[in-house]
Design a protein around this motif. Structure first.
Motif, PDB file in Angstrom:
ATOM      1  N   MET A  16       0.847  -1.200   0.000  1.00 37.23           N
ATOM      2  CA  MET A  16       0.000   0.000   0.000  1.00 37.23           C
ATOM      3  C   MET A  16       0.880   1.247   0.000  1.00 37.23           C
ATOM      4  N   LYS A  17       0.438   2.261  -0.739  1.00 38.84           N
ATOM      5  CA  LYS A  17       1.177   3.512  -0.760  1.00 38.84           C
ATOM      6  C   LYS A  17       0.851   4.322   0.485  1.00 38.84           C
ATOM      7  N   SER A  18       1.856   4.993   1.010  1.00 37.53           N
ATOM      8  CA  SER A  18       1.644   5.859   2.157  1.00 37.53           C
ATOM      9  C   SER A  18       0.984   7.157   1.700  1.00 37.53           C
ATOM     10  N   ARG A  19       0.488   7.923   2.687  1.00 37.90           N
ATOM     11  CA  ARG A  19      -0.124   9.209   2.360  1.00 37.90           C
ATOM     12  C   ARG A  19       0.866  10.111   1.630  1.00 37.90           C
ATOM     13  N   SER A  20       2.115  10.123   2.110  1.00 38.14           N
ATOM     14  CA  SER A  20       3.128  10.983   1.490  1.00 38.14           C
ATOM     15  C   SER A  20       3.400  10.563   0.063  1.00 38.14           C
ATOM     16  N   GLU A  21       3.420   9.251  -0.198  1.00 41.06           N
ATOM     17  CA  GLU A  21       3.655   8.775  -1.560  1.00 41.06           C
ATOM     18  C   GLU A  21       2.475   9.116  -2.470  1.00 41.06           C
ATOM     19  N   GLU A  22       1.260   9.006  -1.947  1.00 42.64           N
ATOM     20  CA  GLU A  22       0.090   9.367  -2.741  1.00 42.64           C
ATOM     21  C   GLU A  22       0.120  10.852  -3.098  1.00 42.64           C
ATOM     22  N   PHE A  23       0.514  11.684  -2.122  1.00 45.04           N
ATOM     23  CA  PHE A  23       0.604  13.121  -2.386  1.00 45.04           C
ATOM     24  C   PHE A  23       1.731  13.413  -3.382  1.00 45.04           C
ATOM     25  N   GLU A  24       2.847  12.704  -3.226  1.00 44.98           N
ATOM     26  CA  GLU A  24       3.966  12.880  -4.148  1.00 44.98           C
ATOM     27  C   GLU A  24       3.558  12.507  -5.573  1.00 44.98           C
ATOM     28  N   GLU A  25       2.822  11.405  -5.696  1.00 48.55           N
ATOM     29  CA  GLU A  25       2.384  10.952  -7.015  1.00 48.55           C
ATOM     30  C   GLU A  25       1.409  11.964  -7.622  1.00 48.55           C
ATOM     31  N   TRP A  26       0.478  12.464  -6.812  1.00 48.87           N
ATOM     32  CA  TRP A  26      -0.467  13.464  -7.313  1.00 48.87           C
ATOM     33  C   TRP A  26       0.273  14.753  -7.672  1.00 48.87           C
ATOM     34  N   GLY A  27       1.239  15.144  -6.841  1.00 46.58           N
ATOM     35  CA  GLY A  27       2.018  16.342  -7.132  1.00 46.58           C
ATOM     36  C   GLY A  27       2.768  16.231  -8.445  1.00 46.58           C
ATOM     37  N   THR A  28       3.290  15.039  -8.725  1.00 45.49           N
ATOM     38  CA  THR A  28       3.973  14.816 -10.005  1.00 45.49           C
ATOM     39  C   THR A  28       3.009  14.988 -11.166  1.00 45.49           C
ATOM     40  N   GLU A  29       1.790  14.458 -11.012  1.00 47.05           N
ATOM     41  CA  GLU A  29       0.782  14.608 -12.066  1.00 47.05           C
ATOM     42  C   GLU A  29       0.427  16.089 -12.271  1.00 47.05           C
ATOM     43  N   VAL A  30       0.388  16.845 -11.178  1.00 49.08           N
ATOM     44  CA  VAL A  30       0.103  18.278 -11.268  1.00 49.08           C
ATOM     45  C   VAL A  30       1.213  19.000 -12.029  1.00 49.08           C
ATOM     46  N   ILE A  31       2.463  18.727 -11.648  1.00 51.61           N
ATOM     47  CA  ILE A  31       3.606  19.410 -12.252  1.00 51.61           C
ATOM     48  C   ILE A  31       3.675  19.148 -13.747  1.00 51.61           C
ATOM     49  N   PHE A  32       3.422  17.900 -14.158  1.00 45.70           N
ATOM     50  CA  PHE A  32       3.520  17.559 -15.570  1.00 45.70           C
ATOM     51  C   PHE A  32       2.235  17.851 -16.343  1.00 45.70           C
ATOM     52  N   GLY A  33       1.238  18.430 -15.657  1.00 45.40           N
ATOM     53  CA  GLY A  33       0.013  18.842 -16.346  1.00 45.40           C
ATOM     54  C   GLY A  33      -0.959  17.735 -16.638  1.00 45.40           C
ATOM     55  N   ARG A  34      -0.728  16.557 -16.064  1.00 47.72           N
ATOM     56  CA  ARG A  34      -1.618  15.425 -16.344  1.00 47.72           C
ATOM     57  C   ARG A  34      -2.826  15.413 -15.419  1.00 47.72           C
ATOM     58  N   ALA A  35      -2.698  16.023 -14.231  1.00 47.09           N
ATOM     59  CA  ALA A  35      -3.837  16.103 -13.304  1.00 47.09           C
ATOM     60  C   ALA A  35      -4.766  17.228 -13.743  1.00 47.09           C
ATOM     61  N   LYS A  36      -6.048  16.973 -13.782  1.00 50.08           N
ATOM     62  CA  LYS A  36      -7.040  17.946 -14.245  1.00 50.08           C
ATOM     63  C   LYS A  36      -7.975  18.317 -13.096  1.00 50.08           C
ATOM     64  N   GLY A  37      -8.764  19.347 -13.332  1.00 50.76           N
ATOM     65  CA  GLY A  37      -9.755  19.742 -12.350  1.00 50.76           C
ATOM     66  C   GLY A  37      -9.369  20.994 -11.588  1.00 50.76           C
ATOM     67  N   PHE A  38     -10.325  21.483 -10.779  1.00 49.77           N
ATOM     68  CA  PHE A  38     -10.152  22.744 -10.056  1.00 49.77           C
ATOM     69  C   PHE A  38      -8.985  22.676  -9.069  1.00 49.77           C
ATOM     70  N   ARG A  39      -8.924  21.582  -8.309  1.00 46.30           N
ATOM     71  CA  ARG A  39      -7.878  21.464  -7.288  1.00 46.30           C
ATOM     72  C   ARG A  39      -6.490  21.493  -7.921  1.00 46.30           C
ATOM     73  N   ALA A  40      -6.323  20.773  -9.029  1.00 43.37           N
ATOM     74  CA  ALA A  40      -5.022  20.737  -9.701  1.00 43.37           C
ATOM     75  C   ALA A  40      -4.672  22.109 -10.269  1.00 43.37           C
ATOM     76  N   THR A  41      -5.663  22.805 -10.828  1.00 48.09           N
ATOM     77  CA  THR A  41      -5.419  24.141 -11.396  1.00 48.09           C
ATOM     78  C   THR A  41      -4.983  25.121 -10.311  1.00 48.09           C
ATOM     79  N   MET A  42      -5.678  25.098  -9.174  1.00 45.96           N
ATOM     80  CA  MET A  42      -5.315  25.993  -8.080  1.00 45.96           C
ATOM     81  C   MET A  42      -3.924  25.665  -7.538  1.00 45.96           C
ATOM     82  N   MET A  43      -3.611  24.374  -7.459  1.00 43.48           N
ATOM     83  CA  MET A  43      -2.284  23.990  -6.975  1.00 43.48           C
ATOM     84  C   MET A  43      -1.200  24.495  -7.915  1.00 43.48           C
TER      85      MET A  43
END
Length: 401
Positions: A1-28
């Motif tokens: 299982m991924k830890s909370r920090s790893e899940e956030f790191e993975e989501w952060g990577t998606e945000v940085i590379f523009g792959r994460a979509k939606g309001f939360r990703a845009t604001m981040m």
């Protein structure tokens, strides 16, 4: 299982590379863009302090070569460090690799080392290898240092955030005359005689923005510090446009064009080796925890594999047996012919109690010089021409950067 920090790191990577979509990703991304300007100012201020000699650099009386980059992850640094260390060792240098050991665990008990008089040495770095014996596993040394120690006979691998401490130990207790700073471009506390800077042909300037919005550690202008520039993962293609872009920042450094060529498959648990032709037409599942998994997966496809399943984890992820077993069972249910991972990931795989139904191999990668072989030889000759280390009483802080 991924830890909370790893899940956030993975989501952060998606945000940085523009792959994460939606309001939360845009604001981040908006928040990170502002933070990037602050980070840029901090980086420039730090560079100014060293350039103006307000911040002093240590000199250890021996040759220090940095191998690094201006972006975060994915440039193929470890195979280049391995090639350089092996080449220098073959040419008679006594090499130590000084590495941070990113995400390595603390030792359960401190290591011990005796000096030539039998006295106990204090303030040890973590000794992954002294060039003859491997002392640490991947958990405590880190996956990349362990891989280097495993592949390089006669090369010491030392792990510590304080590279000055590691360097002093390498010189005084291991007799080393050449220090390689793994991922050392930003480690300015120790003076570098040579800076070898790697640039990934697929993403030469990362996402184009500074951390944390992008993947640049330093502005592009920092390429001016490079003594040699190695373009990695060229795919066998000319890189005239990229070379012209780099020349705007560094008109004089030798530029070497290289590729990370696959060599063979090796069974993670048995050591059995297969030729690359074994991938052709096979149904393959990919397992990786690296910065740019797409490059690894595409390389398998280019070798003729039918990549059916891709299981990705954050970079340097320490695999749990339960998540691996779930993946192995999924591959067996889908009748995969083999599972293929990277060599760096392979050192973090623990052998299960029962052999997996689907065999697991890693893809061995080595650096191949595509253009600039003469420049590479000049670099090696330049390093090998440096004299032996000076006595410690002649060491002095550096006044230049």
């Amino acid at each position: 299982m991924k830890s909370r920090s790893e899940e956030f790191e993975e989501w952060g990577t998606e945000v940085i590379f523009g792959r994460a979509k939606g309001f939360r990703a845009t604001m981040m991304r908006m928040v990170l863009r502002g933070a990037s300007w602050l980070f840029r100012l901090v980086v420039l201020a730090r560079l100014y302090l060293f350039h103006s000699s307000i911040a002093r650099q240590a000199r250890l009386g021996t040759l220090v070569v940095s191998v690094g980059n201006i972006t975060v992850g994915g440039t193929g640094k470890t195979p280049v460090v391995e090639l350089l260390a092996r080449t220098l060792t073959q040419r008679g240098r006594k090499v130590a690799i000084l590495t941070r050991g990113y995400k390595s665990a603390d030792l359960d008990e401190p290591q011990e080392w005796k000096d030539e008089h039998g006295g106990r040495v204090e303030q040890l770095p973590k000794i992954a290898s002294d060039g003859k014996t491997r002392y640490l596993g991947p958990l405590h040394s880190g996956d990349e240092p362990f891989m280097l120690a495993k592949n390089l006979d006669g090369v010491a691998v030392l792990v510590d955030k304080n590279r000055i401490k590691s360097g002093i130990f390498a010189i005084e207790h291991l007799g080393c005359d050449t220090l390689l700073l793994d991922d050392g471009m930003q480690y300015l506390k120790l003076a570098h005689e040579l800076d070898i800077v790697l640039v990934d042909c697929g993403a030469p300037f990362g996402t184009g923005a500074m951390l944390p919005r992008g993947t640049l550690r330093e502005p592009r202008g920092s390429l001016a510090r490079a003594s040699y520039i190695i373009l990695t993962k060229c795919g066998g293609k000319p890189q005239d446009e990229l070379i012209a872009a780099i020349r705007k920042y560094n008109p004089v450094a030798d530029i070497i064009v290289s590729d990370h060529g696959p060599k063979y498959l090796e069974n993670v648990f048995t050591g059995e080796r297969l030729p690359l032709e074994a991938l052709r037409g096979k149904w393959v599942a990919c397992l990786s925890g690296i910065a740019r998994p797409e490059s690894f997966e595409d390389s398998l496809r280019s070798l003729g594999a039918n990549v059916e399943i891709c299981r990705r984890f954050p970079d340097h992820h320490w695999f749990e047996q339960s998540e691996l077993q779930e993946f192995y069972d999924r591959c067996a249910d889908r009748a995969m012919d083999m599972i293929v991972t990277t060599e760096k990931d392979a050192v973090r795989l623990e052998k299960p109690e029962e052999d997996p139904e689907v065999p697991i191999y890693f893809l061995r990668i080595e650096v191949e010089i595509y253009e600039g072989r003469e420049a590479w030889e000049r670099c090696v000759d330049r390093i090998c021409g440096i004299s032996a280390p000076r006595p410690r009483d002649e060491w002095a802080p550096s006044s230049s950067f």
